[in-house]
Enzyme design. Structure first.
Site, mmCIF file in Angstrom:
data_model
loop_
_atom_site.group_PDB
_atom_site.id
_atom_site.type_symbol
_atom_site.label_atom_id
_atom_site.label_comp_id
_atom_site.label_asym_id
_atom_site.label_seq_id
_atom_site.Cartn_x
_atom_site.Cartn_y
_atom_site.Cartn_z
ATOM 1 N N MET A 58 0.572 -1.303 -0.081
ATOM 2 C CA MET A 58 -0.269 0.160 0.005
ATOM 3 C C MET A 58 1.720 1.149 -0.171
ATOM 4 O O MET A 58 0.499 2.846 -0.188
ATOM 5 C CB MET A 58 -0.908 -0.261 0.925
ATOM 6 N N TYR A 59 2.200 0.985 0.282
ATOM 7 C CA TYR A 59 3.063 2.212 0.414
ATOM 8 C C TYR A 59 3.297 3.212 -1.267
ATOM 9 O O TYR A 59 3.371 2.517 -1.609
ATOM 10 C CB TYR A 59 4.517 2.196 0.758
ATOM 11 N N ALA A 60 2.716 4.422 -1.198
ATOM 12 C CA ALA A 60 2.814 4.788 -1.935
ATOM 13 C C ALA A 60 2.068 4.159 -3.088
ATOM 14 O O ALA A 60 2.262 4.278 -5.134
ATOM 15 C CB ALA A 60 4.051 5.491 -2.378
ATOM 16 N N GLU A 61 1.329 3.224 -2.891
ATOM 17 C CA GLU A 61 0.170 2.127 -3.898
ATOM 18 C C GLU A 61 1.103 1.331 -5.275
ATOM 19 O O GLU A 61 0.696 1.686 -5.690
ATOM 20 C CB GLU A 61 -0.765 3.706 -4.933
ATOM 21 N N GLY A 62 2.166 0.694 -3.839
ATOM 22 C CA GLY A 62 2.912 0.113 -4.842
ATOM 23 C C GLY A 62 4.301 0.643 -4.626
ATOM 24 O O GLY A 62 5.231 0.083 -5.842
#
Length: 329
Positions: A58-62
Site C-alpha cells: 500500500m505504500y505509495a500505492e505500490g
C-alpha cells in the site's frame, strides 16, 4: 552494526530496519521522497550495515516496493539483504482487492514480487487482522505462499494479542507455517503493547520489530503543544496527530528532551536507544527523509542508557486507548 536472530529463526537481521514508507511517490504523501531522492538512503543504509528493509504494497500505492526493489538490486546482492513487505490494505476498487482471503493473498504476493523485482521476500507480513476472513483460510494461504518459495517467513502487525495467539494456534494445530515476527506499535509515548503482546511474543520466541519507534517524529524533540512541528510531515500528518499529541505525551517528550540535553545528544537518539534496550526488541523500523536522521539512528546503537535514565524516561507515561489496530495510514 550488530546482527541478531529474528525470534527463534536462524535469520540474521541488523539491529535497525530501514522503513521504506517514505520512498516512492510524493503525490501519495507530501513528505514522501521520489525515487531519485530516495536512492541515496538505500546506499547509505547498506554502507552502515543495515541489511533489513521494510515496505508494504500500500505504500505509495505500490511505488515504494518498486523503488525499494530497484535500489536494492543496484546496490546489493539479493542474498545479502532481508526484504519484508505486507498485505491487507486495498490495492484496487474490487471487493477482493484487500483483506486476507485466499484469493487476495495469492494475488497480492505475486504483485509484490513483480514490483520488487525478486522471486521471493524474506518476510511477508499481514498488515492488520481481517475480521471478515476465517483465520484458518488466512493461515493456510500464507503457509502455501511459504511452501511455494515466495516467502521465507511470515509475520504479523498490530492486532490484539488474543487474535495473534488464535492465529498461531490455528497454524500449530494444522502443521502450517507460524508467524516468526510481530511488527507492533511501540515507543516512549505508546507502551500499551507491554500489557499483553510483548510478554506473549517473548514467551513464544516471536521477534519484535516495532514500527514508529520515534512516534512518527513526535519524539524528535521539535513538536509543541499547539500541534506544530519542524517538518512538512509534522504539519500534514493527521494520523500522527490522532495517535499522539495528547497532553501527557508532551510530558514524556519534555522529559526526553531533558535526558537528551544532559547527555549532550539528540532526543531522537535517546528515544531510539530506549526502544532498543527494551526486552524482546529485535530491530526497530526507522524512517529517514534526511540523511542526518539515518546517521543519528545508527548512532543510537552506541547509546547505553542507565537504569536511572530509563526510569526517568518512563515515569511520565499514562495509559492510552487502542487507536491503531483497524487502519494503516
Amino acid at each position: 552494526m550488530n546482527y541478531v536472530n529474528l525470534g527463534k529463526t536462524g535469520l540474521k537481521v541488523s539491529r535497525l530496519c530501514l522503513g521504506c514508507m517514505s520512498y516512492g511517490r510524493r503525490s501519495w504523501r507530501d513528505w514522501v521522497l521520489d525515487e531519485d531522492e530516495a536512492r541515496p538512503f538505500f546506499k547509505r543504509a547498506l554502507e552502515l550495515g543495515i541489511n533489513f528493509f521494510d515496505t508494504a504494497d500500500m505504500y505509495a500505492e505500490g511505488a515504494s516496493e518498486e523503488v525499494t526493489g530497484r535500489a536494492l538490486k543496484d546496490f546489493a546482492k539479493r542474498d545479502q539483504v532481508v526484504i519484508a513487505t505486507k498485505l491487507f490494505n486495498p490495492m484496487g476498487d474490487g471487493p477482493n482487492d484487500k483483506g486476507l482471503g485466499r484469493k487476495h493473498v495469492m494475488e497480492a504476493i505475486d504483485a509484490s514480487l513483480r514490483r520488487l523485482g525478486t522471486d521471493y521476500v524474506d518476510l511477508y507480513y499481514i498488515h492488520r487482522f481481517d475480521y471478515e476472513t476465517p483465520i484458518e483460510e488466512t493461515m493456510e494461504a500464507l503457509h502455501d505462499v511459504v511452501k511455494a518459495g515466495k516467502a521465507r517467513y511470515i509475520g504479523a502487525s498490530s492486532m490484539h494479542a488474543f487474535q495473534f495467539a488464535k492465529m498461531q494456534f490455528a497454524a500449530e494445530r494444522r502443521g502450517w507455517t507460524k508467524f516468526v515476527a510481530m511488527q507492533n506499535h511501540y515507543n516512549l509515548v505508546y507502551r500499551e503493547e507491554e500489557r499483553e503482546m510483548i510478554p506473549y511474543c517473548r514467551e513464544e520466541g516471536v521477534g519484535l520489530v516495532p514500527w514508529s519507534p520515534l512516534a512518527r517524529g513526535f519524539l524528535a524533540g521539535n513538536r509543541d503543544r499547539q500541534g506544530g512541528g519542524a517538518t512538512p510531515r509534522a504539519e500534514s500528518d493527521a494520523y500522527a496527530k490522532m495517535l499522539y499529541f495528547q497532553p501527557n505525551d508532551f510530558d514524556v517528550a519534555e522529559r526526553l528532551v531533558e535526558v537528551a540535553k544532559e547527555r549532550g545528544t539528540a532526543p531522537a537518539q535517546v528515544a531510539l536507544a530506549w526502544v532498543l534496550a527494551r526486552p524482546g526488541i529485535v530491530s526497530p523500523i526507522v524512517g529517514a527523509t534526511k540523511m542526518a536522521q539515518l546517521e543519528d539512528a545508527v548512532a543510537a546503537l552506541d547509546i547505553s542508557l542507565t537504569a536511572e535514565e530509563m526510569a526517568r524516561l518512563e515515569e511520565p507515561y499514562a495509559p492510552h486507548s487502542i487507536r491503531d489496530f483497524e487502519t494503516v495510514k
